[in-house]
Design an enzyme around this catalytic site. Structure first.
Site, PDB file in Angstrom:
ATOM      1  CD  GLN A   1      -3.349  -4.419   6.764  1.00  0.00           C
ATOM      2  OE1 GLN A   1      -3.232  -3.463   6.016  1.00  0.00           O
ATOM      3  NE2 GLN A   1      -4.078  -5.480   6.440  1.00  0.00           N
TER       4      GLN A   1
ATOM      5  CG  ASP B   1      -9.463  -0.136   5.637  1.00  0.00           C
ATOM      6  OD1 ASP B   1      -9.373  -0.464   4.442  1.00  0.00           O
ATOM      7  OD2 ASP B   1      -8.820  -0.684   6.553  1.00  0.00           O
TER       8      ASP B   1
ATOM      9  CE  LYS C   1      -3.752  -2.480   2.255  1.00  0.00           C
ATOM     10  NZ  LYS C   1      -4.346  -2.895   3.538  1.00  0.00           N
TER      11      LYS C   1
END
Ligand code: NDP
Length: 292
Positions: free
Chosen positions: A93, A116, A49
């Protein structure tokens, strides 16, 4: 049968985002990654990412916290990022350690920075069909693939296998929306659905997001359907140096010839997830710069 090339479409999205970011001049969007512990898959995802962000001109920060961190301390770190005006997007994450409730963490990321799309406020806004909402990245990637391949969803029957908060539920919700892609009739199936095949056989668009290797077999798919395979499963393979290979939730070899469009694994939905994270970060920056 036409293969939906997720790498190619993700590259196109990334190139378009690079053009948009170049126009921001010296002011760059910034995304902060929070990684807890050293889980190898998480290390690799966050690296990927960050690399993609750098390619686009998006700045990124990485905060690595110990596996032993308490929920309260993790929340304090998230809060600092929420308050930092130089950070436009935050990604914590997953997976998080067992002693941390990930729902609590995701719900404490500022909705305006929740790139997200896991925060309850964004999930709610998604249901309200609010364009300002951040849709979670994998479902957003599925919709982008459908859009860019010109696959019709209006009046079509979309069957989603899987009802998770990060993939199944929002994928169906996005295709139910009034819009294009959208306006589909949506059916959800899950582990308690009896005779699942009766549903999958009705699908014009079948989305498989259950995490069961090659679960969807030829006899479960209607001829001419579009099949979107979200699954990423490792199965043992002695011919590979790693000792395993990746397969989806669909038995690709047998199912593909029956379909009109199908995504491969790897190289289908996976690359789109990262691309849509970047799209959400640019959107967060734009909304920050021009509120309202
Ligand atoms: P979850 O485990 O959170 O959810 C799985 C869903 O599948 C659940 O709703 C479960 O039902 C359902 N399910 C499980 N087994 C069956 C079965 N035998 N029959 C019918 N339904 C079943 O998984 P995720 O949604 O997080 O991920 C799904 C897959 O997608 C995984 O392989 C994951 O690795 C992959 N993935 C890929 C991404 C990408 O970028 N390409 C990103 C995220 C995930 P129930 O609710 O009843 O338990």
């Amino acid at each position: 049968m036409e293969l939906i090339d997720g790498n190619e479409i993700a590259s196109a999205v990334i190139e378009e985002l690079s053009g948009r970011v170049a126009k921001f001049g010296n002011n760059k969007p910034c995304v902060a990654f929070v990684r807890v512990g050293e889980d190898p898959a998480s290390v690799s995802y966050v690296n990927k990412k960050q690399k993609t962000a750098a390619k686009i001109g998006i700045e990124s920060r990485l905060l690595v916290l110990p596996e032993s961190i308490s929920e309260e301390e993790l929340l304090e770190n998230v809060d600092q990022l929420n308050d930092d005006p130089e950070v436009h997007g935050i990604l914590v994450q997953a997976p998080l350690p067992d002693h941390v409730d990930d729902r609590v963490i995701f719900n404490n990321v500022s909705p305006a920075k929740d790139v997200d799309g896991f925060n309850a406020a964004n999930l709610g806004k998604l249901c309200q069909e609010d364009e300002a909402a951040f849709a979670s990245c994998t479902p957003a990637g599925i919709v982008e693939l459908i859009k860019r391949k010109g696959i019709e969803t209006e009046g079509k029957h979309v069957v989603v296998l899987g009802r998770s908060l990060i993939v199944g539920k929002p994928a169906g919700m996005l295709l139910l929306r009034k819009g294009n892609p959208g306006n589909a009739t949506v059916t959800y199936c899950h582990s308690r659905t009896p005779a699942l095949r009766n549903h999958s056989l009705q699908a014009d668009v079948l989305i498989a997001a259950i995490g069961r290797p090659q679960f969807v077999t030829e006899d479960m798919v209607r001829p001419g359907a579009t099949v979107i395979d979200v699954g990423i499963n490792r199965i043992p393979d002695e011919t590979k140096k790693s000792g395993y290979r990746l397969v989806g939730d669909v038995d690709f070899e047998k199912v593909a010839p029956k379909t009109s469009f199908i995504t491969p694994v790897p190289g289908g939905v996976g690359p789109m997830t990262v691309a849509m994270l970047m799209a959400n970060t640019v959107k967060a920056y734009e909304q920050f710069s021009s509120p309202g």
